[in-house]
Design a protein around this motif. Structure first.
Motif, PDB file in Angstrom:
ATOM      1  N   ARG B 315    -142.983  24.544 -32.206  1.00  0.00           N
ATOM      2  CA  ARG B 315    -143.562  24.094 -31.486  1.00  0.00           C
ATOM      3  C   ARG B 315    -142.440  22.397 -31.044  1.00  0.00           C
ATOM      4  N   PRO B 316    -141.593  21.857 -30.925  1.00  0.00           N
ATOM      5  CA  PRO B 316    -142.071  23.260 -28.557  1.00  0.00           C
ATOM      6  C   PRO B 316    -141.276  24.307 -28.630  1.00  0.00           C
ATOM      7  N   GLU B 317    -142.073  25.126 -27.732  1.00  0.00           N
ATOM      8  CA  GLU B 317    -141.109  25.888 -27.622  1.00  0.00           C
ATOM      9  C   GLU B 317    -139.682  26.168 -27.185  1.00  0.00           C
ATOM     10  N   THR B 318    -138.952  27.712 -27.570  1.00  0.00           N
ATOM     11  CA  THR B 318    -137.605  27.389 -27.379  1.00  0.00           C
ATOM     12  C   THR B 318    -137.060  28.282 -26.808  1.00  0.00           C
ATOM     13  N   ILE B 319    -135.775  28.349 -26.285  1.00  0.00           N
ATOM     14  CA  ILE B 319    -135.289  29.712 -25.878  1.00  0.00           C
ATOM     15  C   ILE B 319    -133.769  29.892 -26.770  1.00  0.00           C
ATOM     16  N   PHE B 320    -133.935  31.538 -26.558  1.00  0.00           N
ATOM     17  CA  PHE B 320    -132.347  31.491 -27.455  1.00  0.00           C
ATOM     18  C   PHE B 320    -131.732  32.827 -26.323  1.00  0.00           C
ATOM     19  N   LEU B 321    -130.499  32.957 -27.013  1.00  0.00           N
ATOM     20  CA  LEU B 321    -130.014  34.392 -25.873  1.00  0.00           C
ATOM     21  C   LEU B 321    -130.190  35.399 -26.927  1.00  0.00           C
ATOM     22  N   LEU B 322    -130.060  36.244 -26.367  1.00  0.00           N
ATOM     23  CA  LEU B 322    -130.382  37.562 -26.636  1.00  0.00           C
ATOM     24  C   LEU B 322    -130.309  38.812 -25.904  1.00  0.00           C
ATOM     25  N   LYS B 323    -129.112  39.232 -26.321  1.00  0.00           N
ATOM     26  CA  LYS B 323    -128.439  40.542 -25.111  1.00  0.00           C
ATOM     27  C   LYS B 323    -128.292  41.881 -25.236  1.00  0.00           C
ATOM     28  N   VAL B 324    -129.159  42.320 -24.187  1.00  0.00           N
ATOM     29  CA  VAL B 324    -129.769  43.891 -24.302  1.00  0.00           C
ATOM     30  C   VAL B 324    -128.546  44.735 -25.113  1.00  0.00           C
ATOM     31  N   GLU B 325    -127.354  44.437 -23.819  1.00  0.00           N
ATOM     32  CA  GLU B 325    -126.245  45.126 -24.462  1.00  0.00           C
ATOM     33  C   GLU B 325    -125.259  44.757 -25.987  1.00  0.00           C
ATOM     34  N   ASP B 326    -126.595  44.131 -27.099  1.00  0.00           N
ATOM     35  CA  ASP B 326    -125.797  43.796 -28.002  1.00  0.00           C
ATOM     36  C   ASP B 326    -126.031  44.628 -28.873  1.00  0.00           C
ATOM     37  N   LEU B 327    -127.671  44.973 -28.391  1.00  0.00           N
ATOM     38  CA  LEU B 327    -128.817  46.184 -29.308  1.00  0.00           C
ATOM     39  C   LEU B 327    -127.733  46.892 -29.180  1.00  0.00           C
ATOM     40  N   PRO B 328    -128.214  48.064 -30.500  1.00  0.00           N
ATOM     41  CA  PRO B 328    -127.830  49.224 -31.199  1.00  0.00           C
ATOM     42  C   PRO B 328    -128.576  49.950 -30.224  1.00  0.00           C
ATOM     43  N   GLU B 329    -127.370  50.766 -29.148  1.00  0.00           N
ATOM     44  CA  GLU B 329    -127.978  51.898 -28.642  1.00  0.00           C
ATOM     45  C   GLU B 329    -128.540  53.247 -28.681  1.00  0.00           C
ATOM     46  N   ASP B 330    -129.122  53.742 -29.895  1.00  0.00           N
ATOM     47  CA  ASP B 330    -129.642  54.767 -30.081  1.00  0.00           C
ATOM     48  C   ASP B 330    -131.597  54.618 -30.456  1.00  0.00           C
ATOM     49  N   ASN B 331    -132.666  54.762 -30.163  1.00  0.00           N
ATOM     50  CA  ASN B 331    -133.621  54.304 -30.059  1.00  0.00           C
ATOM     51  C   ASN B 331    -133.923  53.422 -31.416  1.00  0.00           C
ATOM     52  N   GLN B 332    -134.163  54.110 -32.757  1.00  0.00           N
ATOM     53  CA  GLN B 332    -134.664  53.990 -33.850  1.00  0.00           C
ATOM     54  C   GLN B 332    -133.467  52.362 -33.836  1.00  0.00           C
ATOM     55  N   GLY B 333    -132.669  52.654 -33.926  1.00  0.00           N
ATOM     56  CA  GLY B 333    -131.657  51.434 -33.921  1.00  0.00           C
ATOM     57  C   GLY B 333    -131.545  50.342 -33.128  1.00  0.00           C
ATOM     58  N   ARG B 334    -132.056  50.350 -32.371  1.00  0.00           N
ATOM     59  CA  ARG B 334    -132.892  49.191 -31.276  1.00  0.00           C
ATOM     60  C   ARG B 334    -133.659  49.150 -31.175  1.00  0.00           C
ATOM     61  N   PHE B 335    -134.900  49.395 -31.657  1.00  0.00           N
ATOM     62  CA  PHE B 335    -135.931  49.331 -32.581  1.00  0.00           C
ATOM     63  C   PHE B 335    -136.496  48.416 -33.546  1.00  0.00           C
ATOM     64  N   ASN B 336    -134.803  49.285 -34.423  1.00  0.00           N
ATOM     65  CA  ASN B 336    -135.300  48.500 -35.949  1.00  0.00           C
ATOM     66  C   ASN B 336    -134.534  47.262 -35.598  1.00  0.00           C
TER      67      ASN B 336
END
Lengths: 116, 390
Positions: B315-336
């Motif tokens: 409160r108040p609602e916020t927004i932030f940058l989170l780019k998918v291309e910055d996240l791990p490429e492998d499935n488990q790493g991405r979910f972690n």
């Protein structure tokens, strides 16, 4: 990067896979090169029969659902191992058929002692 | 050793008590060829690969010493895994099947065949996603900052040609070329480059300001006029590149125009705004964002999927940058990584961040079932980690 080009022009050679249980040992010490494996016959019904040493093996002809490619490593490098398949390979042949010998070898009895 | 004779074969048949009348006339005497020392290996082919090889196309094995090797056809990538059998696999060129012997009854009754090689194992293939994260990483080593930048004049160290990329990226050629297009890479002096984001925005704003001052419709921006008006400010190739990146090219009456892509432009401007702080007050951001985009364009939060995340619990609602291309490429790493950022996700929020993980026929739902645990929170289904996150 390591490439696997098809060898030469024209159609790829078609080889056959022979699958045997266990190991094949050379009769004398040294490697297998030059040694005879055995005689391959087929019955009139098309059943493969392989005579290896003192054994008769019966098998069957199997058309492979997933064919194999035979890759030959170039340049006399060490044998491709599970951890390092990297290197230059040529696809030498395709294998779409195998002769599967799974039955227990039937020994050939070569000498029956005379009863006294 | 002397070559085996038919007489010897017949003697063996007799000893074996096999009736020659029940056998086909031809025998094949198999012996180990001189090369049969194991320079060969077997590769089990997935559907389609056999046809490709027969059509004369080649396969490539890619991977550095520290990477698991992958096999690439022209347009697909496969993981390689060794499969052990307990059996001996002998490969015999020219070995004849019963059908082939029957078809050739005139052949002699003894054939000598050499075993070309043998193996106890073979390589299995499994189609996988191309490993393309490295592509962006390599190109980000030296983003192009424009012709005035001092950097470019010095080294070619971190610059990559197509050939370089083909040898370094574990993906097929088509997958690599397609990804280069997706990330808006361009070729400058033979090297593939990604534009530095600030330079990219500078180019974009030249174009949008020109569109505004000329009152061109956003759907019909003329290439020639852009090159003429802006050619003195920036290289013509860069002007054309930015139009290609942010517009759809078409020809009308022999002239080239661009239909500007509203969603992509709004998204880029949002990124420009969001990258300056950790997070923003959502309503303030939305106001500034709408004011920052070209006249005639409308901003919508769904344009920011995979780029930014809204926190509805603050409160108040916020927004932030989170780019998918910055996240791990492998499935488990991405979910972690995702569960480390936020403990519980709705399907709507998490989908843009896992969509690219889906294998050929896999759904987001299937991924969630495998890597997450679901529960209800205030009547809404949410997903959290299967394991404790440290």
């Amino acid at each position: 990067s390591p490439s696997v080009p098809s060898a030469g022009t024209g159609a790829l050679a078609q080889w056959v896979l022979v699958e045997l249980q266990g190991e094949v040992q050379p009769r004398q010490s040294g490697d297998l090169a030059g040694n005879l494996l055995g005689d391959l016959h087929y019955t009139c019904e098309g059943v493969p029969v392989l005579i290896v040493g003192h054994h008769i093996l019966y098998g069957k002809v199997v058309q492979l659902e997933k064919p194999f490619a035979v890759l030959v490593k170039q340049g006399g490098a060490p044998q491709p191992s599970p951890s390092a398949p990297h290197g230059h390979y040529t696809v030498t042949a395709l294998i779409k058929t195998k002769l599967l010998f799974k039955t227990r070898p039937k020994p050939i009895i070569t000498h029956v002692p005379k009863k006294v | 050793a002397a070559v085996r004779s038919r007489a010897e074969v017949d003697a063996t048949l007799q000893t074996a008590k096999l009736n020659p009348a029940e056998l086909l006339p031809a025998v094949q005497c198999l012996s180990f060829g001189p090369q049969a020392g194991g320079e060969c290996c077997l590769l089990q082919l997935e559907p389609g690969l056999c046809a490709e090889l027969e059509a004369g196309r080649s396969l490539v094995i890619r991977g550095e010493k520290d990477e698991h090797a992958v096999l690439c056809s022209k347009d697909k990538t496969y993981d390689m895994k060794i499969a052990d059998t307990s059996n001996m696999l002998l490969f015999v060129p020219g070995c004849k099947t019963p059908e082939e012997l029957n078809a050739d009854l005139a052949s002699c009754n003894i054939i000598h065949s050499q075993i070309a090689g043998f193996s106890k194992n073979y390589w299995e293939l499994r189609r996988c996603r191309p490993k393309l994260k490295k592509l962006r990483k390599l190109l980000m080593e030296d983003p192009y900052e424009g012709p005035d930048s001092q950097k470019d004049q010095t080294s070619t160290l971190s610059k990559y040609t197509t050939e370089d990329l083909l040898s370094l990226i574990q993906a097929s050629e088509e997958e690599i070329l397609h990804q280069l297009q997706v990330i808006d890479a361009c070729k400058i002096e033979g090297y593939w480059r990604i534009l530095d984001f600030d330079y990219e925005m500078k180019l974009l704003s030249h174009v949008t300001q020109l569109i505004d001052s000329e009152s061109w419709p956003l759907s019909k921006v003329p290439l020639c006029a852009c090159l003429e008006e802006l050619g003195s400010l920036e290289p013509r190739e860069m002007i054309e590149h930015i139009l290609l990146s942010y517009g759809r090219k078409y020809v009308d009456d022999g002239e080239v125009f661009f239909e500007m892509r509203e969603d992509k432009i709004c998204r880029a401007i949002a990124r420009m705004l969001l990258q300056n702080a950790v997070k923003f007050n959502l309503s303030e951001f939305e106001e500034v964002w709408q004011q920052s985009v070209p006249e005639g364009m409308t901003t919508r939060l769904d344009q920011l999927q995979g780029l930014a995340l809204v926190d509805k619990s603050s409160r108040p609602e916020t927004i932030f940058l989170l780019k998918v291309e910055d996240l791990p490429e492998d499935n488990q790493g991405r979910f972690n990584s995702l569960f480390g950022i936020r403990e519980k996700w709705t399907e709507v929020d998490i989908t843009p961040y896992i969509q690219d993980l889906c294998a050929e026929k896999q759904t987001v739902g299937a991924l969630l079932t495998k890597y997450a645990r679901s529960s209800m929170l205030n009547g809404v289904k949410v997903f959290n980690s299967r394991r404790p996150i440290s």
